[in-house]
Design a protein around this motif. Structure first.
Motif, PDB file in Angstrom:
ATOM      1  N   ALA A   2       0.823  -1.203   0.000  1.00 59.09           N
ATOM      2  CA  ALA A   2       0.000   0.000   0.000  1.00 59.09           C
ATOM      3  C   ALA A   2       0.860   1.258   0.000  1.00 59.09           C
ATOM      4  O   ALA A   2       1.916   1.298   0.627  1.00 59.09           O
ATOM      5  N   LYS A   3       0.392   2.258  -0.700  1.00 60.84           N
ATOM      6  CA  LYS A   3       1.092   3.543  -0.719  1.00 60.84           C
ATOM      7  C   LYS A   3       0.878   4.273   0.603  1.00 60.84           C
ATOM      8  O   LYS A   3       0.000   3.930   1.380  1.00 60.84           O
ATOM      9  N   GLY A   4       1.693   5.282   0.841  1.00 61.37           N
ATOM     10  CA  GLY A   4       1.556   6.134   2.011  1.00 61.37           C
ATOM     11  C   GLY A   4       1.148   7.531   1.572  1.00 61.37           C
ATOM     12  O   GLY A   4       1.449   7.948   0.441  1.00 61.37           O
ATOM     13  N   TYR A   5       0.460   8.234   2.443  1.00 58.08           N
ATOM     14  CA  TYR A   5      -0.044   9.572   2.103  1.00 58.08           C
ATOM     15  C   TYR A   5       0.141  10.545   3.257  1.00 58.08           C
ATOM     16  O   TYR A   5       0.003  10.164   4.417  1.00 58.08           O
ATOM     17  N   TRP A   6       0.450  11.779   2.893  1.00 58.19           N
ATOM     18  CA  TRP A   6       0.342  12.896   3.817  1.00 58.19           C
ATOM     19  C   TRP A   6      -0.928  13.621   3.409  1.00 58.19           C
ATOM     20  O   TRP A   6      -1.103  13.973   2.236  1.00 58.19           O
ATOM     21  N   ILE A   7      -1.801  13.864   4.358  1.00 58.10           N
ATOM     22  CA  ILE A   7      -3.011  14.638   4.098  1.00 58.10           C
ATOM     23  C   ILE A   7      -2.984  15.813   5.074  1.00 58.10           C
ATOM     24  O   ILE A   7      -2.992  15.609   6.292  1.00 58.10           O
ATOM     25  N   ALA A   8      -2.911  17.004   4.526  1.00 57.35           N
ATOM     26  CA  ALA A   8      -2.760  18.195   5.357  1.00 57.35           C
ATOM     27  C   ALA A   8      -3.844  19.216   5.044  1.00 57.35           C
ATOM     28  O   ALA A   8      -4.259  19.365   3.892  1.00 57.35           O
ATOM     29  N   HIS A   9      -4.287  19.885   6.090  1.00 57.95           N
ATOM     30  CA  HIS A   9      -5.141  21.058   5.962  1.00 57.95           C
ATOM     31  C   HIS A   9      -4.396  22.173   6.671  1.00 57.95           C
ATOM     32  O   HIS A   9      -3.994  22.013   7.832  1.00 57.95           O
ATOM     33  N   GLY A  10      -4.180  23.263   5.958  1.00 54.03           N
ATOM     34  CA  GLY A  10      -3.370  24.317   6.534  1.00 54.03           C
ATOM     35  C   GLY A  10      -3.847  25.706   6.196  1.00 54.03           C
ATOM     36  O   GLY A  10      -4.776  25.907   5.412  1.00 54.03           O
ATOM     37  N   ARG A  11      -3.168  26.647   6.809  1.00 50.38           N
ATOM     38  CA  ARG A  11      -3.398  28.069   6.589  1.00 50.38           C
ATOM     39  C   ARG A  11      -2.032  28.719   6.496  1.00 50.38           C
ATOM     40  O   ARG A  11      -1.165  28.476   7.338  1.00 50.38           O
ATOM     41  N   VAL A  12      -1.832  29.536   5.478  1.00 52.38           N
ATOM     42  CA  VAL A  12      -0.564  30.242   5.288  1.00 52.38           C
ATOM     43  C   VAL A  12      -0.797  31.713   5.603  1.00 52.38           C
ATOM     44  O   VAL A  12      -1.627  32.368   4.972  1.00 52.38           O
ATOM     45  N   LEU A  20      10.005  29.864   1.202  1.00 51.15           N
ATOM     46  CA  LEU A  20      11.262  29.285   1.693  1.00 51.15           C
ATOM     47  C   LEU A  20      11.039  27.854   2.179  1.00 51.15           C
ATOM     48  O   LEU A  20      11.869  26.971   1.950  1.00 51.15           O
ATOM     49  N   TYR A  21       9.923  27.617   2.848  1.00 54.90           N
ATOM     50  CA  TYR A  21       9.566  26.263   3.288  1.00 54.90           C
ATOM     51  C   TYR A  21       9.371  25.351   2.077  1.00 54.90           C
ATOM     52  O   TYR A  21       9.872  24.235   2.041  1.00 54.90           O
ATOM     53  N   ARG A  22       8.632  25.836   1.081  1.00 57.39           N
ATOM     54  CA  ARG A  22       8.403  25.029  -0.131  1.00 57.39           C
ATOM     55  C   ARG A  22       9.721  24.632  -0.787  1.00 57.39           C
ATOM     56  O   ARG A  22       9.888  23.497  -1.222  1.00 57.39           O
ATOM     57  N   ALA A  23      10.630  25.563  -0.878  1.00 58.95           N
ATOM     58  CA  ALA A  23      11.930  25.272  -1.493  1.00 58.95           C
ATOM     59  C   ALA A  23      12.698  24.241  -0.665  1.00 58.95           C
ATOM     60  O   ALA A  23      13.331  23.337  -1.220  1.00 58.95           O
ATOM     61  N   ALA A  24      12.619  24.355   0.662  1.00 61.65           N
ATOM     62  CA  ALA A  24      13.361  23.442   1.531  1.00 61.65           C
ATOM     63  C   ALA A  24      12.753  22.052   1.584  1.00 61.65           C
ATOM     64  O   ALA A  24      13.461  21.067   1.792  1.00 61.65           O
ATOM     65  N   ASN A  25      11.443  21.933   1.381  1.00 61.78           N
ATOM     66  CA  ASN A  25      10.840  20.600   1.463  1.00 61.78           C
ATOM     67  C   ASN A  25      10.966  19.813   0.162  1.00 61.78           C
ATOM     68  O   ASN A  25      10.744  18.600   0.140  1.00 61.78           O
ATOM     69  N   ALA A  26      11.359  20.463  -0.915  1.00 67.33           N
ATOM     70  CA  ALA A  26      11.440  19.789  -2.216  1.00 67.33           C
ATOM     71  C   ALA A  26      12.428  18.620  -2.206  1.00 67.33           C
ATOM     72  O   ALA A  26      12.127  17.543  -2.730  1.00 67.33           O
ATOM     73  N   GLU A  31      13.503  12.819  -2.377  1.00 63.08           N
ATOM     74  CA  GLU A  31      14.318  11.699  -1.893  1.00 63.08           C
ATOM     75  C   GLU A  31      13.463  10.501  -1.488  1.00 63.08           C
ATOM     76  O   GLU A  31      13.838   9.355  -1.713  1.00 63.08           O
ATOM     77  N   TYR A  32      12.304  10.756  -0.897  1.00 61.12           N
ATOM     78  CA  TYR A  32      11.448   9.672  -0.419  1.00 61.12           C
ATOM     79  C   TYR A  32      10.307   9.341  -1.391  1.00 61.12           C
ATOM     80  O   TYR A  32       9.415   8.579  -1.054  1.00 61.12           O
ATOM     81  N   GLY A  33      10.358   9.908  -2.590  1.00 60.64           N
ATOM     82  CA  GLY A  33       9.374   9.561  -3.618  1.00 60.64           C
ATOM     83  C   GLY A  33       8.034  10.239  -3.468  1.00 60.64           C
ATOM     84  O   GLY A  33       7.040   9.757  -4.005  1.00 60.64           O
ATOM     85  N   GLY A  34       7.988  11.371  -2.761  1.00 61.87           N
ATOM     86  CA  GLY A  34       6.731  12.092  -2.582  1.00 61.87           C
ATOM     87  C   GLY A  34       6.273  12.742  -3.875  1.00 61.87           C
ATOM     88  O   GLY A  34       7.069  13.281  -4.638  1.00 61.87           O
ATOM     89  N   ARG A  35       4.966  12.678  -4.105  1.00 59.25           N
ATOM     90  CA  ARG A  35       4.368  13.245  -5.319  1.00 59.25           C
ATOM     91  C   ARG A  35       3.065  13.936  -4.936  1.00 59.25           C
ATOM     92  O   ARG A  35       2.187  13.318  -4.322  1.00 59.25           O
ATOM     93  N   PHE A  36       2.948  15.217  -5.281  1.00 58.06           N
ATOM     94  CA  PHE A  36       1.734  15.968  -4.955  1.00 58.06           C
ATOM     95  C   PHE A  36       0.566  15.472  -5.793  1.00 58.06           C
ATOM     96  O   PHE A  36       0.652  15.396  -7.013  1.00 58.06           O
ATOM     97  N   VAL A  55      -3.649  19.747   1.072  1.00 58.60           N
ATOM     98  CA  VAL A  55      -2.519  19.176   0.338  1.00 58.60           C
ATOM     99  C   VAL A  55      -2.538  17.668   0.577  1.00 58.60           C
ATOM    100  O   VAL A  55      -2.723  17.210   1.704  1.00 58.60           O
ATOM    101  N   VAL A  56      -2.368  16.902  -0.499  1.00 60.34           N
ATOM    102  CA  VAL A  56      -2.233  15.449  -0.409  1.00 60.34           C
ATOM    103  C   VAL A  56      -0.967  15.066  -1.173  1.00 60.34           C
ATOM    104  O   VAL A  56      -0.809  15.420  -2.341  1.00 60.34           O
ATOM    105  N   ILE A  57      -0.071  14.353  -0.481  1.00 61.79           N
ATOM    106  CA  ILE A  57       1.172  13.899  -1.097  1.00 61.79           C
ATOM    107  C   ILE A  57       1.206  12.377  -1.005  1.00 61.79           C
ATOM    108  O   ILE A  57       0.990  11.811   0.069  1.00 61.79           O
ATOM    109  N   GLU A  58       1.474  11.744  -2.135  1.00 62.62           N
ATOM    110  CA  GLU A  58       1.547  10.290  -2.203  1.00 62.62           C
ATOM    111  C   GLU A  58       3.004   9.837  -2.150  1.00 62.62           C
ATOM    112  O   GLU A  58       3.867  10.453  -2.775  1.00 62.62           O
ATOM    113  N   PHE A  59       3.257   8.764  -1.415  1.00 62.95           N
ATOM    114  CA  PHE A  59       4.584   8.160  -1.314  1.00 62.95           C
ATOM    115  C   PHE A  59       4.502   6.704  -1.765  1.00 62.95           C
ATOM    116  O   PHE A  59       3.420   6.115  -1.750  1.00 62.95           O
TER     117      PHE A  59
END
Length: 101
Positions: A2-12, A20-26, A31-36, A55-59
């Motif tokens: 099974a794949k893994g997922y990050w599911i986030a609800h946020g406010r910027v 800067l965060y976006r650039a640093a998390n890339a 590296e871990y195969g994350g895909r938006f 935001v949903v990221i698949e691994f």
């Protein structure tokens, strides 16, 4: 597996600083195969409560999703968003249908 997922609800609160965060998390996401799968965009909240951005990221798998979050590179990226955004994040394992379904 099974794949893994990050599911986030946020406010910027500070979009320029958030870049800067976006650039640093890339790098750790790559590296871990994350895909938006979902990165903002139109949405309609039809039940419950959620912050305004989704935001949903698949691994490749659940372990990769957990390892990415716990990695030193991603933990450093998190520090860049502290105080400029707020988020709820769930890391979960995807569902794999049994054969024949």
């Amino acid at each position: 597996m099974a794949k893994g997922y990050w599911i986030a609800h946020g406010r910027v609160d500070d979009p320029e600083a958030y870049d800067l965060y976006r650039a640093a998390n890339a790098a750790p996401l790559a590296e871990y195969g994350g895909r938006f799968l979902v990165r903002g965009g139109a949405r309609e909240l039809v039940e419950g409560d959620a912050k305004p951005r989704t935001v949903v990221i698949e691994f490749p798998d659940y372990d990769a999703a957990l390892s990415c979050y716990r990695s030193p590179a991603y933990q450093a990226a998190i520090e860049l968003r502290r105080g400029i955004s707020e988020s709820d994040l769930v890391i979960c394992e995807g569902w794999t249908a049994p054969e024949g379904h």
